[in-house]
Design a protein around this motif. Structure first.
Motif, PDB file in Angstrom:
ATOM      1  N   GLN A  38      -1.019   3.331   1.369  1.00 16.09           N
ATOM      2  CA  GLN A  38       0.604   3.548   1.800  1.00 16.09           C
ATOM      3  C   GLN A  38       0.998   4.909   2.887  1.00 16.09           C
ATOM      4  OE1 GLN A  38       3.289   3.828  -1.860  1.00 16.09           O
ATOM      5  NE2 GLN A  38       0.975   2.500  -2.775  1.00 16.09           N
ATOM      6  N   ASN A  39       0.481   5.778   2.487  1.00 11.30           N
ATOM      7  CA  ASN A  39       0.701   7.312   2.362  1.00 11.30           C
ATOM      8  C   ASN A  39       0.316   6.713   4.567  1.00 11.30           C
ATOM      9  OD1 ASN A  39       0.989   7.948   0.577  1.00 11.30           O
ATOM     10  ND2 ASN A  39      -0.514  10.028   0.280  1.00 11.30           N
ATOM     11  N   TRP A  42       3.349   5.021   6.214  1.00 10.90           N
ATOM     12  CA  TRP A  42       4.675   5.582   6.153  1.00 10.90           C
ATOM     13  C   TRP A  42       3.595   6.800   7.658  1.00 10.90           C
ATOM     14  CZ3 TRP A  42       5.748  10.800   6.312  1.00 10.90           C
ATOM     15  CH2 TRP A  42       7.229  10.828   6.004  1.00 10.90           C
ATOM     16  N   GLU A  43       2.686   7.532   7.307  1.00  9.55           N
ATOM     17  CA  GLU A  43       2.574   8.822   8.549  1.00  9.55           C
ATOM     18  C   GLU A  43       2.719   7.862   9.886  1.00  9.55           C
ATOM     19  OE1 GLU A  43       0.748  11.037  10.851  1.00  9.55           O
ATOM     20  OE2 GLU A  43       0.007   9.160  10.685  1.00  9.55           O
ATOM     21  N   TYR A  46       6.001   7.202  10.882  1.00  7.44           N
ATOM     22  CA  TYR A  46       6.335   8.341  10.996  1.00  7.44           C
ATOM     23  C   TYR A  46       6.521   9.014  12.635  1.00  7.44           C
ATOM     24  CZ  TYR A  46       8.609  13.149  11.327  1.00  7.44           C
ATOM     25  OH  TYR A  46       9.090  14.410  11.645  1.00  7.44           O
ATOM     26  N   ALA A  60       6.301  -2.398   8.381  1.00 10.52           N
ATOM     27  CA  ALA A  60       6.231  -2.821   6.755  1.00 10.52           C
ATOM     28  C   ALA A  60       5.879  -3.718   6.096  1.00 10.52           C
ATOM     29  CB  ALA A  60       7.737  -2.095   6.899  1.00 10.52           C
ATOM     30  N   TYR A  89       9.019   4.171  -0.933  1.00  7.68           N
ATOM     31  CA  TYR A  89       8.299   4.956   0.291  1.00  7.68           C
ATOM     32  C   TYR A  89       8.735   4.250   1.721  1.00  7.68           C
ATOM     33  CZ  TYR A  89       4.768   7.389   1.495  1.00  7.68           C
ATOM     34  OH  TYR A  89       3.598   8.556   2.417  1.00  7.68           O
ATOM     35  N   LEU A  90       8.145   3.781   1.628  1.00  9.16           N
ATOM     36  CA  LEU A  90       8.155   3.116   3.300  1.00  9.16           C
ATOM     37  C   LEU A  90       9.336   3.013   3.967  1.00  9.16           C
ATOM     38  CD1 LEU A  90       5.373   0.575   3.365  1.00  9.16           C
ATOM     39  CD2 LEU A  90       5.022   2.133   3.606  1.00  9.16           C
ATOM     40  N   SER A  92      11.557   5.273   3.384  1.00  5.95           N
ATOM     41  CA  SER A  92      11.926   6.592   4.350  1.00  5.95           C
ATOM     42  C   SER A  92      11.761   7.186   4.637  1.00  5.95           C
ATOM     43  CB  SER A  92      11.574   7.722   2.616  1.00  5.95           C
ATOM     44  OG  SER A  92      10.105   7.438   2.451  1.00  5.95           O
ATOM     45  N   SER A  93      10.230   6.301   6.541  1.00  7.50           N
ATOM     46  CA  SER A  93       9.576   7.017   7.013  1.00  7.50           C
ATOM     47  C   SER A  93      10.835   7.378   8.139  1.00  7.50           C
ATOM     48  CB  SER A  93       8.859   5.860   7.405  1.00  7.50           C
ATOM     49  OG  SER A  93       8.954   4.213   7.671  1.00  7.50           O
TER      50      SER A  93
END
Ligand code: MRU
Length: 350
Positions: A38-39, A42-43, A46, A60, A89-90, A92-93
């Protein structure tokens, strides 16, 4: 593979991996990244490795599936709790492209529909939903392309800003879809691509995509849009969007509203290509759209060998702007072409 069909976001389910074309490396390197956490997803959103509103939504959707797939939950309720964490969490990207939230909400609607099923069944349903989001996007873009093509003439000069092309979607792109569809049928355009400061999506991505596809494309700096319009080179402006408010005010890449003001001055039609997934009727007007602010270094030093601004200088870096609905000649969707007043025409599409 033809450029309009380049797969910028795909699922390798067997290896629980999201495979994305790293758009930050284009045009110099065409590298596909394999994202397993997931990180990392997300990155990638972003950092604009995967970018463009529809592609962000697709990523997503897959991210929500892959994040939930990792869960060790033994019941539906536990799995749903884990899904909600991944979703939050996703989400918030990046804040502006509504497709991110649209896709995540769609995944949530699907998981809620599966209430009571086993975790394995629910995970399969989420995979199915994420795949459907991507498949539908390809059809949506093609239909937008057909409608847009009906407004254009063979040989016309088209100005575009940022990248609303194939790599920003599942296939064809939105604003570039009529150009690809036209090319397939022998209808050709002369495209002017704004370089799109500061992240150069026009230079790095649009110019690359179109050149590879054999389209007649000329790259211009953003501040050259006025002269090409004045010289009569532009018959229409076509852009994509990240969020369209109910009144037609449209957020797109920074610089778009300036292009629309110029187009109005020179009497050139300004068209926004918008899948329904980018139209946010909950947002009454443009002032309600959250505009993402990005890091200073994107303006001062990114893409340069040496910094191009004094160290420590204050920077303001809003990465989208809102084009007033009065400047938009039409909004082209997969359900047809919406004309002003947009409050009426857009709501009729849903
Ligand atoms: O910051 P980006 O590169 O994600 O911004 C993208 C745009 O502004 C595009 O025009 C928009 O998302 C439409 S992509 C079909």
């Amino acid at each position: 593979m033809e450029n309009q069909a380049i797969q910028s976001v795909i699922l390798d389910d067997e290896n629980s991996t999201l495979v994305i074309l790293d758009q930050t490396l284009l045009p110099n390197e065409k590298i596909f990244l394999r994202l397993t956490s997931q990180n990392q997803i997300w990155e990638a959103i972003y950092s604009l490795r995967v970018r463009g509103a529809p592609a962000i939504g697709i990523a997503a959707g897959y991210g929500a599936y892959l994040g939930t797939k990792e869960s060790k939950a033994e019941t539906y309720d536990e799995l749903y709790e884990d899904f909600k964490k991944v979703k939050e969490y996703l989400a918030s990207s990046r804040p502006t492209a509504v497709n991110l939230f649209w896709a995540l909400d769609r995944m949530e609607t699907r998981i809620l529909k599966e209430k009571g099923k086993t975790p394995v069944e629910v995970k399969n349903a989420l995979k199915d939903e994420a795949e459907t989001i991507r498949e539908e996007d390809a059809k949506v873009c093609e239909t937008i392309g057909e409608y847009a093509l009906s407004l254009l003439k063979d040989g016309m000069g088209i100005l575009t800003h940022c990248n609303a092309g194939a790599i920003a979607t599942a296939k064809y792109g939105t604003a570039l879809a009529p150009i690809y569809l036209g090319k397939e049928r022998g209808v050709n355009f002369k495209v002017y691509a704004d370089e799109t400061r500061p992240l150069l999506q026009g230079a790095r991505l649009t110019a690359w995509e179109l050149k590879e596809a054999g389209v007649d494309v000329a790259l211009i700096c953003d501040n050259m849009a006025s002269i090409v319009m004045k010289e009569g080179k532009i018959g229409a402006v076509l852009v994509g969007c990240d969020r369209v408010a109910a009144n037609g005010d449209t957020a797109n890449k920074i610089g778009t509203s300036g292009v629309a003001i110029l187009a109005k001055h020179y009497g050139i039609p300004f068209y926004v290509c918008a899948p329904l997934s980018t139209i946010d009727l909950k947002c009454a007007h443009g002032d309600d759209i959250h505009i993402e602010l990005r890091p200073d270094e994107e303006v001062t030093s990114k893409w340069y060998e040496k910094p191009m601004a004094p160290q420590g200088v204050k920077v303001y870096n809003p990465c989208f702007d809102v084009t007033d609905n009065k400047l938009i000649s039409a909004i082209i969707t997969e359900k047809g072409i919406a004309y002003p007043p947009y409050n009426e025409s857009l709501s009729k599409l849903f």
